[in-house]
Motif scaffolding. Structure first.
Motif, PDB file in Angstrom:
ATOM      1  N   GLY A  79      34.704  30.899  47.444  1.00 53.81           N
ATOM      2  CA  GLY A  79      34.672  32.022  46.522  1.00 53.81           C
ATOM      3  C   GLY A  79      33.252  32.381  46.145  1.00 53.81           C
ATOM      4  N   VAL A  80      33.143  33.232  45.125  1.00 55.26           N
ATOM      5  CA  VAL A  80      31.853  33.723  44.651  1.00 55.26           C
ATOM      6  C   VAL A  80      31.825  33.639  43.130  1.00 55.26           C
ATOM      7  N   VAL A  81      30.691  33.242  42.579  1.00 56.06           N
ATOM      8  CA  VAL A  81      30.516  33.194  41.135  1.00 56.06           C
ATOM      9  C   VAL A  81      29.370  34.123  40.754  1.00 56.06           C
ATOM     10  N   LEU A  82      29.328  34.488  39.482  1.00 59.21           N
ATOM     11  CA  LEU A  82      28.250  35.348  38.989  1.00 59.21           C
ATOM     12  C   LEU A  82      28.152  35.228  37.481  1.00 59.21           C
ATOM     13  N   GLU A  83      27.060  35.767  36.959  1.00 63.53           N
ATOM     14  CA  GLU A  83      26.817  35.792  35.514  1.00 63.53           C
ATOM     15  C   GLU A  83      26.375  37.195  35.139  1.00 63.53           C
ATOM     16  N   THR A  84      26.946  37.751  34.075  1.00 64.91           N
ATOM     17  CA  THR A  84      26.567  39.090  33.634  1.00 64.91           C
ATOM     18  C   THR A  84      26.562  39.158  32.120  1.00 64.91           C
ATOM     19  N   SER A  85      25.832  40.117  31.601  1.00 63.07           N
ATOM     20  CA  SER A  85      25.745  40.274  30.154  1.00 63.07           C
ATOM     21  C   SER A  85      27.094  40.661  29.559  1.00 63.07           C
ATOM     22  N   ASN A  86      27.387  40.118  28.406  1.00 62.64           N
ATOM     23  CA  ASN A  86      28.629  40.439  27.708  1.00 62.64           C
ATOM     24  C   ASN A  86      28.730  41.925  27.392  1.00 62.64           C
ATOM     25  N   ALA A  94      35.318  32.763  33.708  1.00 59.63           N
ATOM     26  CA  ALA A  94      35.439  31.308  33.717  1.00 59.63           C
ATOM     27  C   ALA A  94      35.019  30.709  32.377  1.00 59.63           C
ATOM     28  N   HIS A  95      33.878  31.144  31.862  1.00 60.31           N
ATOM     29  CA  HIS A  95      33.429  30.690  30.550  1.00 60.31           C
ATOM     30  C   HIS A  95      32.315  31.610  30.058  1.00 60.31           C
ATOM     31  N   GLU A  96      31.856  31.347  28.852  1.00 58.54           N
ATOM     32  CA  GLU A  96      30.828  32.170  28.224  1.00 58.54           C
ATOM     33  C   GLU A  96      29.683  31.274  27.757  1.00 58.54           C
ATOM     34  N   SER A  97      28.478  31.776  27.864  1.00 58.36           N
ATOM     35  CA  SER A  97      27.318  31.030  27.396  1.00 58.36           C
ATOM     36  C   SER A  97      26.324  32.013  26.781  1.00 58.36           C
ATOM     37  N   GLY A  98      25.152  31.533  26.430  1.00 62.35           N
ATOM     38  CA  GLY A  98      24.180  32.434  25.843  1.00 62.35           C
ATOM     39  C   GLY A  98      22.809  31.810  25.782  1.00 62.35           C
ATOM     40  N   TYR A  99      21.840  32.626  25.456  1.00 61.99           N
ATOM     41  CA  TYR A  99      20.458  32.199  25.337  1.00 61.99           C
ATOM     42  C   TYR A  99      19.978  32.486  23.908  1.00 61.99           C
ATOM     43  N   PHE A 123      21.942  35.710  23.237  1.00 61.80           N
ATOM     44  CA  PHE A 123      22.087  36.774  24.233  1.00 61.80           C
ATOM     45  C   PHE A 123      23.280  36.330  25.061  1.00 61.80           C
ATOM     46  N   SER A 124      24.428  36.918  24.806  1.00 62.35           N
ATOM     47  CA  SER A 124      25.685  36.409  25.348  1.00 62.35           C
ATOM     48  C   SER A 124      25.896  36.832  26.802  1.00 62.35           C
ATOM     49  N   THR A 125      26.301  35.869  27.641  1.00 62.44           N
ATOM     50  CA  THR A 125      26.597  36.147  29.049  1.00 62.44           C
ATOM     51  C   THR A 125      27.973  35.596  29.398  1.00 62.44           C
ATOM     52  N   TRP A 126      28.642  36.293  30.303  1.00 62.58           N
ATOM     53  CA  TRP A 126      29.936  35.869  30.806  1.00 62.58           C
ATOM     54  C   TRP A 126      29.781  35.386  32.234  1.00 62.58           C
ATOM     55  N   HIS A 127      30.447  34.269  32.539  1.00 61.73           N
ATOM     56  CA  HIS A 127      30.435  33.698  33.881  1.00 61.73           C
ATOM     57  C   HIS A 127      31.773  34.009  34.557  1.00 61.73           C
ATOM     58  N   TYR A 128      31.687  34.632  35.718  1.00 62.76           N
ATOM     59  CA  TYR A 128      32.886  35.026  36.455  1.00 62.76           C
ATOM     60  C   TYR A 128      33.004  34.231  37.750  1.00 62.76           C
ATOM     61  N   LYS A 129      34.248  34.073  38.196  1.00 62.09           N
ATOM     62  CA  LYS A 129      34.505  33.389  39.460  1.00 62.09           C
ATOM     63  C   LYS A 129      35.609  34.106  40.220  1.00 62.09           C
ATOM     64  N   CYS A 130      35.387  34.284  41.506  1.00 65.50           N
ATOM     65  CA  CYS A 130      36.393  34.879  42.385  1.00 65.50           C
ATOM     66  C   CYS A 130      36.792  33.818  43.408  1.00 65.50           C
ATOM     67  N   ASP A 131      38.000  33.310  43.292  1.00 62.12           N
ATOM     68  CA  ASP A 131      38.515  32.304  44.228  1.00 62.12           C
ATOM     69  C   ASP A 131      39.292  32.994  45.334  1.00 62.12           C
ATOM     70  N   PHE A 132      38.870  32.780  46.571  1.00 63.57           N
ATOM     71  CA  PHE A 132      39.554  33.417  47.682  1.00 63.57           C
ATOM     72  C   PHE A 132      40.966  32.861  47.878  1.00 63.57           C
ATOM     73  N   SER A 133      41.178  31.594  47.528  1.00 62.59           N
ATOM     74  CA  SER A 133      42.484  30.993  47.713  1.00 62.59           C
ATOM     75  C   SER A 133      43.547  31.652  46.849  1.00 62.59           C
ATOM     76  N   SER A 134      43.138  32.164  45.664  1.00 64.46           N
ATOM     77  CA  SER A 134      44.097  32.792  44.758  1.00 64.46           C
ATOM     78  C   SER A 134      44.459  34.198  45.212  1.00 64.46           C
ATOM     79  N   GLN A 135      43.711  34.745  46.197  1.00 66.89           N
ATOM     80  CA  GLN A 135      43.969  36.101  46.663  1.00 66.89           C
ATOM     81  C   GLN A 135      44.844  36.124  47.918  1.00 66.89           C
ATOM     82  N   LYS A 136      45.169  34.943  48.441  1.00 71.09           N
ATOM     83  CA  LYS A 136      45.988  34.875  49.660  1.00 71.09           C
ATOM     84  C   LYS A 136      47.458  35.025  49.320  1.00 71.09           C
TER      85      LYS A 136
END
Length: 228
Positions: free
Chosen positions: A177-184, A201-206, A215-228
């Motif tokens: 899969g693929v993970v990423l982090e983006t601003s809330n 997946a979870h939330e963190s900040g600086y 400075f709030s950021t959200w962590h996202y995850k895309c699992d390929f297995s869940s899309q099959k």
């Protein structure tokens, strides 16, 4: 595997291709301008934080009660807003400078995949992928980084095509899969990622300072297995 895509927009056709060495300067410029251009939206979002809101109202009000001076009250409010703006701007500029001097200094070496969207021989969009700095549940994941599209090309499908190109690449490489982090506060980006199968997946900040908080950021995850 090199994947290329051509798509028509209402403005002009654009072409998604792999990064080449002559793209180095426009890629770095697009990244820098995109990050700095997000500061106003981050600033207005920060005003809604309870602690910040309390300070912005409480300090000027306390000064007004103590001095009876409306001018002093207004000056303190403008001073706090200026401090908040400069603190946030400094934080973003530090992130930009750090990226320019690390992974974006040698893009070919830092990334297993980096793509640009080109329109009229200009780089108008970018996205990169490399292994996450921290393991993700023991799986084989890639991390999406630096998705950015020039302002006058946004809303034309470029960002979606860039992310899809990266996702197809990760699948071809046998990743989980693929993970990423983006601003809330980056609601358009969050909507895009969620529409493409990413889940929070979870939330963190600086920490910025004691009254601006995170400075709030959200962590996202895309699992390929869940899309099959």
């Amino acid at each position: 595997m090199q994947q290329e895509t051509e798509t028509e927009t209402s403005m002009a056709p654009y072409h998604v291709r792999r990064y080449q060495d002559h793209d180095w300067e426009p890629v770095r410029e697009l990244f820098s301008k995109g990050m700095l251009g997000n500061i106003p939206s981050e600033f207005w979002t920060s005003l809604k934080k309870p602690r910040t809101f309390l300070v912005l109202l409480g300090v000027p009000f306390a000064l007004f009660l103590g001095s009876g001076s409306l001018i002093l009250c207004l000056l303190s409010l403008f001073g706090l807003l200026a401090c908040q703006w400069l603190t946030l701007r400094r934080f973003v500029k530090q992130y930009v400078e750090n990226s320019l001097n690390t992974d974006l200094l040698d893009i070919q070496k830092s990334y297993v995949g980096f793509w640009v969207a080109e329109c009229k021989h200009q780089v108008v969009g970018i996205v990169g992928a490399h292994p996450p700095l921290r393991p993700v549940g023991g799986g084989n994941y890639l991390e999406l980084l630096h998705l950015s599209v020039k302002r006058n090309y946004r809303g034309k499908g470029l960002a979606r095509t860039l992310v899809q190109t990266l996702l197809h690449f990760a699948q071809d490489q046998g990743c989980d899969g693929v993970v990423l982090e983006t601003s809330n506060s980056n609601h358009p980006a969050r909507r895009l990622y969620e529409s493409l199968g990413f889940q929070k997946a979870h939330e963190s900040g600086y920490h910025l300072n004691w009254w601006l908080g995170y400075f709030s950021t959200w962590h996202y995850k895309c699992d390929f297995s869940s899309q099959k």
